[in-house]
Enzyme design. Sequence first.
Site, short mmCIF file in Angstrom:
data_model
loop_
_atom_site.label_atom_id
_atom_site.label_comp_id
_atom_site.label_asym_id
_atom_site.label_seq_id
_atom_site.Cartn_x
_atom_site.Cartn_y
_atom_site.Cartn_z
CE LYS A 90 -3.54 2.45 2.53
NZ LYS A 90 -4.51 2.49 3.61
CD GLU A 107 9.43 -5.92 7.09
OE1 GLU A 107 9.14 -4.80 6.61
OE2 GLU A 107 9.24 -6.23 8.28
N GLY A 160 -4.55 -1.97 5.10
CA GLY A 160 -3.65 -3.07 4.67
C GLY A 160 -4.24 -4.45 4.94
NE ARG A 161 -5.92 -4.13 11.13
CZ ARG A 161 -5.26 -2.99 11.30
NH1 ARG A 161 -4.09 -2.81 10.72
NH2 ARG A 161 -5.76 -2.03 12.06
CD GLU A 211 -1.28 -4.71 11.64
OE1 GLU A 211 -0.16 -5.22 11.71
OE2 GLU A 211 -1.80 -4.40 10.56
CG HIS A 216 -1.31 -35.54 16.72
ND1 HIS A 216 -1.41 -36.78 17.33
CD2 HIS A 216 -2.32 -35.48 15.83
CE1 HIS A 216 -2.43 -37.44 16.80
NE2 HIS A 216 -3.00 -36.67 15.88
CE LYS A 219 5.44 -0.97 9.16
NZ LYS A 219 4.43 -0.37 8.31
O1 F6P Z 1 2.37 -4.71 9.68
C1 F6P Z 1 2.02 -3.37 9.64
C2 F6P Z 1 1.52 -2.97 8.32
O2 F6P Z 1 1.40 -1.59 8.37
C3 F6P Z 1 0.20 -3.66 7.98
O3 F6P Z 1 -0.92 -3.01 8.46
C4 F6P Z 1 0.27 -3.74 6.50
O4 F6P Z 1 -0.60 -4.73 6.03
C5 F6P Z 1 1.73 -4.09 6.31
O5 F6P Z 1 2.41 -3.32 7.27
C6 F6P Z 1 2.29 -3.84 4.94
O6 F6P Z 1 2.19 -2.50 4.56
P1 F6P Z 1 2.33 -2.07 3.05
O7 F6P Z 1 1.23 -2.69 2.30
O8 F6P Z 1 2.27 -0.57 3.05
O9 F6P Z 1 3.67 -2.55 2.56
#
Ligand code: F6P
Length: 544
Positions: A212, A218, A282-283, A368, A399, A508
């Site tokens: 987003k 990452e 995002g979620r 979250e 298990h 972050k």
């Molecule tokens: O984990 C935190 C977060 O902000 C989530 O809410 C989101 O889904 C994820 O990082 C990834 O964010 P982006 O889509 O901006 O890379």
Amino acid sequence: MNHSPPPAAPATPRCDHTSAWLALQQHYAAVGQAFDLRHTLDTDTDRFAQMQIEAPYVRADLSRSLLDGPTGLLLNRLADETQLARAREALFGGAMLNTTEQRAAWHVQLRRPEGYRAASDYEAAALQAVHDTLNAFLAFAEQVRADRGITDVVNIGIGGSDLGPAVAVQALHAFAGGGPRLHFVSNIDGDDLGSLLTQLDPQSTLFLVSSKSFGTAETMTNARAARHWLLGGLASSINEQTAAASEADWLARHFVGLTTNIEAAHSFGIQTIFGFEEWVGGRFSLWSSIGLSIAIAIGAQNFRQLLAGAHAMDEHFRTAPWEDNLPVQLALLDIWYRNFHGFDSRCIAPYAHGLRRLTAYLQQLEMESNGKSVDKTGQPLPFKTAPIIWGEAGTNGQHAYFQHLHQGPMVIPVEFIVARKPGPLLPGQHKALQANALAQARALAFGKNDGPAWKQCPGNRPSSLLLIDALEPTSLGALIALYEHRIFVSGSLWGINSFDQWGVELGKTIAKDILARGESGDFDGLDAATVGAMQWLGLAASKD
Ligand code: F6P
């Protein structure tokens, strides 16, 4: 893109500011805490029939919950007194529910069919933009599926830009019908992308950079590594056909951006970009262009079915009375368990191999969203919010951790997700899978009261069954939407903003700072434990 400001969200009363809350406290102390599930199940023969809730594509059997009629009535009163109906209206109307980020949380809009009755120009414009983007990325998905030159598609993203699509692709593999192979890379650990790249050919790989913000460390680190690998592949495979191809052409063919930050995706060198609106959290984004990997995996028609399943659940949530409203009833039960019984966690055990990553996704969705300790106005909450969500697919979990569920010191409500029909692979094993889910629910409820102490199980432990007819796009869409709304309801009653995640943002920022300080050697103001560990790990040179 629609840039009109969202309507303001209404202020609704917090659960503990209602008379129903006080009545629930009294009811819990008087009878609720002593509720005997085993006895109730043994004596109340109507209970099974009375405690079924039928929603689109999902049916719930709540007969093994620690709930009786009077508690249910008080919980429904709580929904009334907290003005849940107004909050729900704000959700569906695209109001600014995410006040700390000044945004709506309008994922329901992504599932509305074309021509859906719009209540305002604001809604109509948003819906038009949604369908323009949807049609464009679904057409692209079909193009990729038909392109025999693309054998592998890699979604690079994390959190909501990874988990939802990864779950759906895994769950719906039976609907792939010959499309390319899908892969998901999320971890900044080079082992994730690195181990995958050894199996891929740059010529036939398509990367989807799903983010987003187009700024998540990452995702950007992995995207840059993938770009480097791809362009390295170009350099080493120069032949007549590719000699003329510039790096830009290769990036254009092998990278797609799924983001709200179009400019950043362009600067990365990506030409094919599918955007979405800021009001998609995002979620909650698998329904937007972030779901392109799903559409490539199962095709446009099946993706539309996924949306249709979710929309059917939206309509159920929007219109059903409290007592028949499945997301509402599940959320009220969650509040009863969390705030009155004091249960700290909830186990989600999908008895479906295809849903083996669902719990990880729901963990993000719920923890979250509702893992907060202040209300929308910043006031500390005098009660607990989201429990720990955890679990593993059945029967594997049996298990591992089920021993603790049966005989451990804590009561942990369990949610079993079970399909009536088997998938296409080895369907003969399905009955045994179903029998195991029911056996666990029964063992938790009734326990075992004879034999030596170490063989006895206390029983009286609650569980719920969420039943779907079969694991298919509509039922998966409905199931996920069910969880989204349930979380919205509990968040709304608790008075919190379920749509921000400032705790994640803190981590972050600190990670960035630690990396920068490791490089510069400037440890000023950093605590000794962090500096010591940085040195031990080789993140920073020792001071002396
Ligand atoms: O984990 C935190 C977060 O902000 C989530 O809410 C989101 O889904 C994820 O990082 C990834 O964010 P982006 O889509 O901006 O890379």
